[in-house]
Scaffold this motif. Structure first.
Motif: not given
Length: 121
Positions: A92, A88-89, A25
């Motif tokens: 994940g 966005n992710d 992130r």
């Protein structure tokens, strides 16, 4: 532990004898809006520290390194189609490539989540 982090801001999630790799992130935030992502072709053998993928943002291009030795199995087709999926992710659905571990003992040299958080300061 099945989730590991590198000082180059990659994460690795072990799934049996393979692993999924992406950027953290923190890295996604630093790069900004991602516009392109591509993994090396399936079957490519990479050593720890070698380029296994590349991402490009509106700010810069960045190599994604293999955290440990292995063989690229595939890239994430979702990020190849839309690199913003990584932004966005990133830890994940925004994974970048999957590879087969050829030296799982190298995982001991990577950081866990607490160590990575401390590394970021």
């Amino acid at each position: 532990m099945s989730l590991y982090f590198t000082k180059e801001h990659e994460w690795l999630r072990v799934e049996g004898d393979s692993a999924v790799v992406g950027i953290t992130r923190h890295a996604a935030s630093e790069l900004g809006e991602l516009v392109f992502a591509e993994a090396r072709p399936a079957g490519t053998v990479v050593k720890a520290g070698e380029t296994a993928a590349v991402v490009e943002s509106v700010k810069a291009a960045s190599d994604i390194y293999a955290p440990v030795d292995g063989e690229v199995l595939d890239g994430n087709p979702a990020v190849a189609d839309d690199a913003s999926c990584i932004s966005n992710d990133p830890e994940g659905e925004g994974w970048i490539f999957r590879f087969r571990l050829s030296a799982p003992e190298q995982l001991a040299g990577l950081m866990d989540a607490a160590a990575y958080t401390a590394f970021l300061g």
